[in-house]
Design a protein around this motif. Structure first.
Motif, short mmCIF file in Angstrom:
data_model
loop_
_atom_site.label_atom_id
_atom_site.label_comp_id
_atom_site.label_asym_id
_atom_site.label_seq_id
_atom_site.Cartn_x
_atom_site.Cartn_y
_atom_site.Cartn_z
N VAL A 119 1.03 -38.44 84.21
CA VAL A 119 -0.27 -38.57 83.54
C VAL A 119 -1.33 -37.90 84.41
CG1 VAL A 119 -1.94 -40.07 82.40
CG2 VAL A 119 0.44 -40.81 82.57
N ASN A 120 -2.10 -37.01 83.79
CA ASN A 120 -3.23 -36.35 84.45
C ASN A 120 -4.50 -37.09 84.09
OD1 ASN A 120 -1.52 -34.32 85.38
ND2 ASN A 120 -1.98 -32.93 83.67
N LEU A 121 -5.30 -37.41 85.09
CA LEU A 121 -6.57 -38.11 84.85
C LEU A 121 -7.70 -37.24 85.40
CD1 LEU A 121 -7.84 -40.82 83.92
CD2 LEU A 121 -7.44 -41.69 86.23
N TRP A 151 -6.18 -23.02 84.54
CA TRP A 151 -5.49 -22.05 83.69
C TRP A 151 -4.12 -21.78 84.29
CZ3 TRP A 151 -6.57 -20.62 78.95
CH2 TRP A 151 -7.88 -20.75 78.48
N HIS A 152 -3.11 -21.89 83.44
CA HIS A 152 -1.75 -21.71 83.96
C HIS A 152 -0.78 -21.43 82.81
CE1 HIS A 152 -1.75 -25.87 82.59
NE2 HIS A 152 -0.43 -25.86 82.61
N TYR A 153 0.43 -21.04 83.18
CA TYR A 153 1.57 -20.99 82.25
C TYR A 153 2.49 -22.14 82.61
CZ TYR A 153 0.17 -16.17 81.22
OH TYR A 153 -0.52 -15.05 80.85
N ASP A 154 3.31 -22.57 81.67
CA ASP A 154 4.35 -23.55 81.99
C ASP A 154 5.63 -22.80 82.36
OD1 ASP A 154 2.58 -25.56 81.42
OD2 ASP A 154 3.38 -25.97 79.43
N SER A 155 6.50 -23.47 83.11
CA SER A 155 7.78 -22.83 83.45
C SER A 155 8.90 -23.42 82.60
CB SER A 155 8.09 -23.01 84.93
OG SER A 155 8.14 -24.38 85.26
N ALA A 193 -1.17 -18.75 78.09
CA ALA A 193 -2.09 -19.31 79.11
C ALA A 193 -2.84 -20.48 78.49
CB ALA A 193 -3.06 -18.23 79.55
N HIS A 194 -2.94 -21.57 79.25
CA HIS A 194 -3.68 -22.72 78.74
C HIS A 194 -4.34 -23.48 79.88
CE1 HIS A 194 0.38 -24.14 79.58
NE2 HIS A 194 -0.04 -25.40 79.57
N ALA A 195 -5.31 -24.32 79.49
CA ALA A 195 -6.13 -25.04 80.48
C ALA A 195 -6.80 -26.20 79.77
CB ALA A 195 -7.19 -24.11 81.05
N VAL A 196 -7.48 -27.04 80.53
CA VAL A 196 -8.31 -28.08 79.93
C VAL A 196 -9.77 -27.73 80.20
CG1 VAL A 196 -8.93 -30.52 79.95
CG2 VAL A 196 -6.52 -29.84 80.20
N GLU A 197 -10.54 -27.71 79.14
CA GLU A 197 -11.98 -27.45 79.20
C GLU A 197 -12.68 -28.50 80.09
OE1 GLU A 197 -15.04 -26.98 75.53
OE2 GLU A 197 -13.84 -28.81 75.53
N CYS A 241 -13.82 -40.09 81.34
CA CYS A 241 -12.48 -39.90 81.90
C CYS A 241 -11.59 -39.35 80.80
CB CYS A 241 -11.86 -41.24 82.29
SG CYS A 241 -12.56 -41.95 83.74
N ARG A 242 -10.71 -38.46 81.17
CA ARG A 242 -9.77 -37.89 80.19
C ARG A 242 -8.37 -38.07 80.74
NH1 ARG A 242 -6.46 -33.53 79.58
NH2 ARG A 242 -6.54 -32.35 77.63
N ALA A 243 -7.49 -38.65 79.93
CA ALA A 243 -6.11 -38.83 80.38
C ALA A 243 -5.15 -38.30 79.34
CB ALA A 243 -5.82 -40.31 80.65
N THR A 244 -4.16 -37.55 79.81
CA THR A 244 -3.08 -37.06 78.95
C THR A 244 -1.78 -37.16 79.74
OG1 THR A 244 -3.51 -34.85 79.77
CG2 THR A 244 -4.38 -35.35 77.59
N ALA A 245 -0.69 -37.32 79.02
CA ALA A 245 0.62 -37.40 79.66
C ALA A 245 1.43 -36.15 79.32
CB ALA A 245 1.36 -38.65 79.18
N PRO A 246 1.47 -35.16 80.25
CA PRO A 246 2.34 -34.01 80.03
C PRO A 246 3.80 -34.39 80.30
CG PRO A 246 1.02 -33.69 82.03
CD PRO A 246 0.66 -35.03 81.46
N MET A 247 4.69 -33.91 79.44
CA MET A 247 6.12 -34.25 79.55
C MET A 247 6.93 -32.97 79.51
SD MET A 247 5.96 -37.55 77.02
CE MET A 247 4.74 -36.80 75.96
O1 LIG Z 1 -3.61 -32.33 81.35
C1 LIG Z 1 -3.50 -31.71 80.29
O2 LIG Z 1 -3.93 -32.16 79.25
C2 LIG Z 1 -2.86 -30.36 80.29
C3 LIG Z 1 -1.59 -30.33 81.04
C4 LIG Z 1 -0.92 -29.02 80.89
O3 LIG Z 1 -1.49 -28.06 80.54
C5 LIG Z 1 0.49 -28.90 81.21
O4 LIG Z 1 1.09 -29.88 81.67
O5 LIG Z 1 1.05 -27.81 81.04
#
Ligand SMILES: O=C(O)CCC(=O)C(=O)O
Length: 204
Positions: A102-104, A114-118, A166-170, A177-183
């Protein structure tokens, strides 16, 4: 531009989780996440080498210990949804630390690089709202002309292949606070690729 493989649903509307469950996930993260940094210049990062973004992270070991229900959803129900949508057999990460995190992000200006996923498939469970006024939208396409900014609601569950997107969070607009769970999912039968510097950068 959105990645070619992209799917979104909402697991509260599907009856898999309630708003209270999402709150429990959020609170568990706020209590147990540690300070972390994203350093630009790693093999998947598009940020300037040496630049630094501060955020808080509950890694996969922490998720399994403090939010075991999320770990179980990652390995079972969410994986099954993604398998049905993409018609592929998917496997959770063999390394628990980088499986479900979880990213907080906290406070004005908080953002994710900004990144790519692997990995071939990323799932993202949304634990707090993101909108033009709050910030925290998920951005795809670094080039401004083709940029997509996704507003999100708690319970949204996204799946995508962002190995070439390419993706990122604004950046957050205010003191929220913003929380998401990358899986992190891999495809059955495909070699598991993970750049060696990525886990060191994320988990130390
Ligand atoms: O934290 C986020 O919402 C984005 C995470 C993300 O971009 C990723 O895990 O590839």
């Amino acid at each position: 531009m959105l990645p070619q493989l992209f799917f979104a649903t909402n697991v509260i509307e599907l009856g898999i989780l309630t708003n209270d469950d999402i709150q429990v996930f959020f609170d568990g993260t706020a209590e147990h996440a540690r300070d972390a940094r994203l350093i630009g210049g790693t093999s998947t990062s598009l940020e300037d080498a040496g630049s630094e973004i501060q955020y808080r992270l509950l890694d996969g070991v922490g998720v399994a210990e403090h939010i075991p229900r999320l770990q179980s959803l990652y390995e079972n129900e969410f994986r099954e949804i993604a398998q049905r949508v993409f018609g592929r057999d998917l496997i959770p990460s063999p390394n628990i630390v980088n499986g479900a995190n979880v990213n907080l992000l906290e406070g004005a200006g908080g953002r994710y690089e900004w990144h790519y996923d692997s990995n071939p498939f990323t799932g993202l469970l949304v634990l707090s709202p993101a909108s033009a006024s709050l910030g925290g939208r998920l951005l795809f396409g670094r080039d401004y002309d083709v940029q997509v900014a996704l507003s999100m609601r708690p319970g949204d569950l996204l799946f995508f292949d962002a190995r070439k997107s390419a993706h990122a969070v604004e950046a957050l607009q205010g003191a929220s606070c913003r929380a998401t769970a990358p899986m992190n999912y891999f495809a059955e039968g495909e070699r598991i690729v993970r750049p060696p510097d990525l886990d060191t950068a994320l988990y130390g």
